[in-house]
Motif scaffolding. Structure first.
Motif, PDB file in Angstrom:
ATOM      1  N   GLU A  15       0.818  -1.216   0.000  1.00 42.92           N
ATOM      2  CA  GLU A  15       0.000   0.000   0.000  1.00 42.92           C
ATOM      3  C   GLU A  15       0.847   1.260   0.000  1.00 42.92           C
ATOM      4  OE1 GLU A  15      -3.508  -0.359   2.645  1.00 42.92           O
ATOM      5  OE2 GLU A  15      -2.662  -2.330   3.071  1.00 42.92           O
ATOM      6  N   VAL A  19       0.854   4.585  -2.572  1.00 44.60           N
ATOM      7  CA  VAL A  19       0.936   5.988  -2.175  1.00 44.60           C
ATOM      8  C   VAL A  19       2.144   6.659  -2.842  1.00 44.60           C
ATOM      9  CG1 VAL A  19       1.205   7.569  -0.224  1.00 44.60           C
ATOM     10  CG2 VAL A  19      -0.235   5.530   0.009  1.00 44.60           C
ATOM     11  N   ALA A  54      -6.152   5.984  -4.710  1.00 45.22           N
ATOM     12  CA  ALA A  54      -6.231   4.871  -3.751  1.00 45.22           C
ATOM     13  C   ALA A  54      -7.423   3.946  -4.000  1.00 45.22           C
ATOM     14  CB  ALA A  54      -6.278   5.431  -2.332  1.00 45.22           C
ATOM     15  N   GLN A  55      -8.579   4.522  -4.293  1.00 48.79           N
ATOM     16  CA  GLN A  55      -9.797   3.704  -4.415  1.00 48.79           C
ATOM     17  C   GLN A  55      -9.717   2.665  -5.532  1.00 48.79           C
ATOM     18  OE1 GLN A  55      -9.380   6.967  -4.013  1.00 48.79           O
ATOM     19  NE2 GLN A  55     -11.357   8.028  -3.848  1.00 48.79           N
ATOM     20  N   SER A  58      -7.965  -0.232  -3.519  1.00 53.37           N
ATOM     21  CA  SER A  58      -8.627  -0.756  -2.323  1.00 53.37           C
ATOM     22  C   SER A  58      -9.973  -1.375  -2.682  1.00 53.37           C
ATOM     23  CB  SER A  58      -8.800   0.344  -1.283  1.00 53.37           C
ATOM     24  OG  SER A  58      -9.491   1.444  -1.840  1.00 53.37           O
ATOM     25  N   PHE A 238       4.897   2.699  12.160  1.00 53.42           N
ATOM     26  CA  PHE A 238       4.434   2.464  10.797  1.00 53.42           C
ATOM     27  C   PHE A 238       3.415   3.514  10.352  1.00 53.42           C
ATOM     28  CE2 PHE A 238       1.739   0.020   7.707  1.00 53.42           C
ATOM     29  CZ  PHE A 238       2.682  -0.008   6.699  1.00 53.42           C
ATOM     30  N   TYR A 242       3.968   5.915   7.419  1.00 52.28           N
ATOM     31  CA  TYR A 242       3.094   5.706   6.286  1.00 52.28           C
ATOM     32  C   TYR A 242       2.610   7.041   5.741  1.00 52.28           C
ATOM     33  CZ  TYR A 242      -0.182   3.515   3.258  1.00 52.28           C
ATOM     34  OH  TYR A 242      -0.829   3.101   2.136  1.00 52.28           O
ATOM     35  N   LEU A 243       2.152   7.881   6.642  1.00 46.02           N
ATOM     36  CA  LEU A 243       1.723   9.219   6.229  1.00 46.02           C
ATOM     37  C   LEU A 243       2.892   9.937   5.569  1.00 46.02           C
ATOM     38  CD1 LEU A 243      -0.413  10.081   9.346  1.00 46.02           C
ATOM     39  CD2 LEU A 243      -1.221  10.060   6.980  1.00 46.02           C
ATOM     40  N   SER A 246       3.676   9.878   1.699  1.00 45.60           N
ATOM     41  CA  SER A 246       2.961  10.663   0.705  1.00 45.60           C
ATOM     42  C   SER A 246       3.500  12.088   0.652  1.00 45.60           C
ATOM     43  CB  SER A 246       1.467  10.669   1.041  1.00 45.60           C
ATOM     44  OG  SER A 246       1.267  11.232   2.308  1.00 45.60           O
TER      45      SER A 246
ATOM     46  N   ARG B 334      -5.761  -1.782   4.383  1.00 45.44           N
ATOM     47  CA  ARG B 334      -6.163  -1.085   5.603  1.00 45.44           C
ATOM     48  C   ARG B 334      -5.595   0.333   5.631  1.00 45.44           C
ATOM     49  NH1 ARG B 334      -4.263  -1.409  11.166  1.00 45.44           N
ATOM     50  NH2 ARG B 334      -2.568  -2.746  10.505  1.00 45.44           N
ATOM     51  N   TYR B 335      -4.320   0.458   5.238  1.00 45.20           N
ATOM     52  CA  TYR B 335      -3.665   1.760   5.361  1.00 45.20           C
ATOM     53  C   TYR B 335      -4.082   2.736   4.289  1.00 45.20           C
ATOM     54  CZ  TYR B 335      -1.033  -0.036   9.206  1.00 45.20           C
ATOM     55  OH  TYR B 335      -0.696  -0.532  10.427  1.00 45.20           O
ATOM     56  N   ILE B 336      -4.385   2.194   3.116  1.00 43.70           N
ATOM     57  CA  ILE B 336      -4.840   3.067   2.041  1.00 43.70           C
ATOM     58  C   ILE B 336      -6.044   3.881   2.508  1.00 43.70           C
ATOM     59  CG2 ILE B 336      -6.239   2.925  -0.058  1.00 43.70           C
ATOM     60  CD1 ILE B 336      -3.461   2.957  -0.873  1.00 43.70           C
ATOM     61  N   HIS B 337      -6.942   3.238   3.235  1.00 39.93           N
ATOM     62  CA  HIS B 337      -8.131   3.944   3.706  1.00 39.93           C
ATOM     63  C   HIS B 337      -7.755   5.004   4.733  1.00 39.93           C
ATOM     64  CE1 HIS B 337     -10.795   1.451   1.408  1.00 39.93           C
ATOM     65  NE2 HIS B 337     -10.215   0.360   1.877  1.00 39.93           N
ATOM     66  N   ILE B 339      -4.838   6.591   5.035  1.00 48.84           N
ATOM     67  CA  ILE B 339      -4.134   7.719   4.420  1.00 48.84           C
ATOM     68  C   ILE B 339      -5.097   8.579   3.611  1.00 48.84           C
ATOM     69  CG2 ILE B 339      -3.390   6.410   2.360  1.00 48.84           C
ATOM     70  CD1 ILE B 339      -1.032   8.799   3.807  1.00 48.84           C
ATOM     71  N   SER B 340      -6.015   7.940   2.925  1.00 51.45           N
ATOM     72  CA  SER B 340      -6.966   8.708   2.123  1.00 51.45           C
ATOM     73  C   SER B 340      -7.786   9.603   3.035  1.00 51.45           C
ATOM     74  CB  SER B 340      -7.886   7.771   1.346  1.00 51.45           C
ATOM     75  OG  SER B 340      -7.115   6.952   0.493  1.00 51.45           O
ATOM     76  N   ALA B 342      -6.834  10.737   6.007  1.00 58.94           N
ATOM     77  CA  ALA B 342      -5.955  11.759   6.573  1.00 58.94           C
ATOM     78  C   ALA B 342      -5.689  12.889   5.582  1.00 58.94           C
ATOM     79  CB  ALA B 342      -4.635  11.128   7.010  1.00 58.94           C
ATOM     80  N   LYS B 343      -5.597  12.532   4.309  1.00 62.70           N
ATOM     81  CA  LYS B 343      -5.308  13.558   3.304  1.00 62.70           C
ATOM     82  C   LYS B 343      -6.578  14.194   2.760  1.00 62.70           C
ATOM     83  CE  LYS B 343      -1.634  13.356   0.699  1.00 62.70           C
ATOM     84  NZ  LYS B 343      -0.861  12.974  -0.486  1.00 62.70           N
ATOM     85  N   LYS B 345      -8.763  12.914   0.815  1.00 53.40           N
ATOM     86  CA  LYS B 345      -9.003  12.621  -0.609  1.00 53.40           C
ATOM     87  C   LYS B 345     -10.264  11.793  -0.771  1.00 53.40           C
ATOM     88  CE  LYS B 345      -4.557  12.962  -2.886  1.00 53.40           C
ATOM     89  NZ  LYS B 345      -3.381  12.202  -3.289  1.00 53.40           N
TER      90      LYS B 345
END
Lengths: 345, 345
Positions: A15, A19, A54-55, A58, A238, A242-243, A246, B334-337, B339-340, B342-343, B345
């Motif tokens: 993932e 990003v 992202a979508q 996911s 993590f 992770y943030l 980006s 899980r993380y993609i959601h 981060i999305s 948080a940003k 998006k």
């Protein structure tokens, strides 16, 4: 300039790679980009630029995109009538296993596709933290002492508290814990062994200064990024890292005198030269009592550490101008004839 | 029992691999063998068993055989109507580059095909003699001191005469010279640099005893071959070694006492464990003043060192029963959601 971005992969950092890829879409606007997604089963998809969000991944919508496969010299897309052959260099942007462990390097080498990214040897020495220590020791770069524990072996630790436990072969702080007292040890080991068969244990140096330096070589010249002092609590876990992947805004340069900057760059070059050509890497160093220690090598840093460079597009262009090429070996069957004669066959 | 033999490759040892493959055809008569030839351009051909002879390759007749390609989980042959899918484990029998440098390991890992042969890490540590020294140093196995020279760098040698010059990354004695006097140095370096960008220089120990030991691990148990003391003049040059690769007769066991046998096996295990699982390797050792020194690791020895084992078929069967498998990593987005969110998006 054409460039294919290969991302995803069979990796705990799958993932993060997505990003990174969406970040580079913004940062490399002056390139003609083609996005190739490697799903967790190693099926490759060509993703339209406007679907790079992202979508698409996911929600599984990527499965509606065209499947492509690797062939000698390029990437092939079958169409209803005929095939489309994509023939451009690849940026290997798969973090963690697959991308950083030498698998993708082997595959791209086999198919004779030029790429930005670590070669096989470079991958092996940076992916496994134990082997990074072998390398550092051999080339005279300081590292912290470490112990290695194996999943099925003893859990006796001799390093005094506090110490840090890391799976041998993961990046992005996955499975990493700082252990300050005996009670926390078992759980921390259980967590780390979730991700790898072996873990390394290093002394945790309270308040140690960490410095991140990225760089690459092109046409025989080393180029360095600015040096960042990452903000951290105990260490970036993590979620925080992770943030971080980006990130595309520039960071503040670490406040270091010339001597220390030169020392960091000198250690970077010692690690890079003769091993990492073709890759843009980030080395994370510690400064302890004015001595440089290598913490780890990131041969495919998150979003390619674009935020550490003034002009990231030019960085990628200059790398593309000087990609290593495999040596072609000509087979002339001279010995086959000799041996056949000698054996009377 | 089904087994595919992958041989050939983009390698200076391409022809040796063909000889190895034809030798194994004889030695593995109780297997259902499929021969997959990798030509010097990485095109793969399925070669009929009765065509497994030197002339098929030296004369170019292999080009009339069906082309196959790698797909997830197997090897695909396109037929006029439909496709044939070959789904059996592979014995990686490509010597030198491609086979022993991690390229083929990366490719087979990517396509999720089970194989006998060194994994990527094992390949990197055995293919380049410099990295073999890094490994040995780190795990406490003795090796001879060495100097490294680079093609574009200085040709000053500090090792006293006589010494041996070897390309860093080739096997089978290609490009190797023993240098006994200054006059011979330039030519020997020119020869070695024909084959690699870097060379290693080691002291040449007159009359040193060399011992070859092969082995593998299966189901957690190490198995060792007999120990051979190879006959040699100064050292086996390419032509002599080449003939050697077609050997299938058993050799005489070296005359060693139990202590030395145990010492060689102990060093072998230290090298093998945790790195070479899945491969049958041959380690070449020196005994100097009763101390064991590692000379080199052959992760795909000529004709798989079959002549060092009593029952070679059983060796391959036992390896096939316990091949390493890649760890499957589940991606859940899980993380993609996170981060999305948080940003925004």
């Amino acid at each position: 300039m054409e460039l294919a971005i290969l991302f995803g992969g069979q990796s705990f950092e799958h993932e993060i790679s997505i990003v990174s890829a969406t970040t580079l879409k913004e940062k490399l606007r002056d390139f003609e980009l083609t996005f190739i997604f490697c799903d967790q089963d190693h099926t490759l998809y060509k993703i339209e630029n406007e679907k790079m969000k992202a979508q698409t991944f996911s929600g599984g919508a990527y499965k509606n995109e065209p499947i492509v496969s690797l062939v000698q010299g390029g990437i092939l897309r079958k169409k209803r009538f005929g095939t489309e052959r994509l023939q451009m260099p690849v940026l290997n942007l798969i973090h963690g296993s697959d991308g950083e462990d030498g698998t993708i390097a082997g595959v791209l080498d086999f198919y004779n596709i030029a790429y930005i990214g670590p070669r096989r040897e470079a991958s092996v020495f940076s992916f496994d933290k134990r082997y990074t220590k072998y390398l550092a020791q051999a080339i005279g770069v300081k590292v912290l002492d470490c112990e290695v524990l194996h999943k099925e072996g003893s859990r006796d630790v001799h390093t005094p508290f506090p110490f840090i436990i890391k799976p041998s072969r993961l990046g992005s702080s996955i499975g990493v814990s700082v252990v300050k007292e005996a009670e926390a040890l078992e759980y921390a080991l259980d967590v780390a062994f979730e991700f790898d068969e072996s873990v390394i244990i290093e002394p945790f140096v309270e308040g140690v200064k960490e410095y991140n330096l990225a760089g690459y070589s092109a046409n025989g010249v080393m180029h360095y990024s600015i040096i960042e002092e990452p903000q951290k609590s105990d260490f970036l876990d993590f979620d925080k890292k992770y943030l971080d992947f980006s990130r595309s805004a520039r960071v503040n340069e670490a406040d270091l005198d010339e001597v220390n900057v030169a020392a960091l760059q000198e250690n970077f070059q010692r690690i890079y030269s003769g091993l990492f050509e073709g890759a843009l890497i980030r080395c994370d160093f510690f400064l302890i009592d004015n001595e440089v220690y290598l913490n780890e090598i990131n041969p495919i840093p998150g979003s390619m550490a674009n935020y550490l460079f003034n002009d990231f597009s030019s960085v990628i262009k200059s790398l593309l101008e000087d990609l290593p090429s495999g040596n072609t070996i000509h087979v002339d069957y001279r010995y086959i004839h000799t041996i056949s004669a000698a054996k009377g066959k």
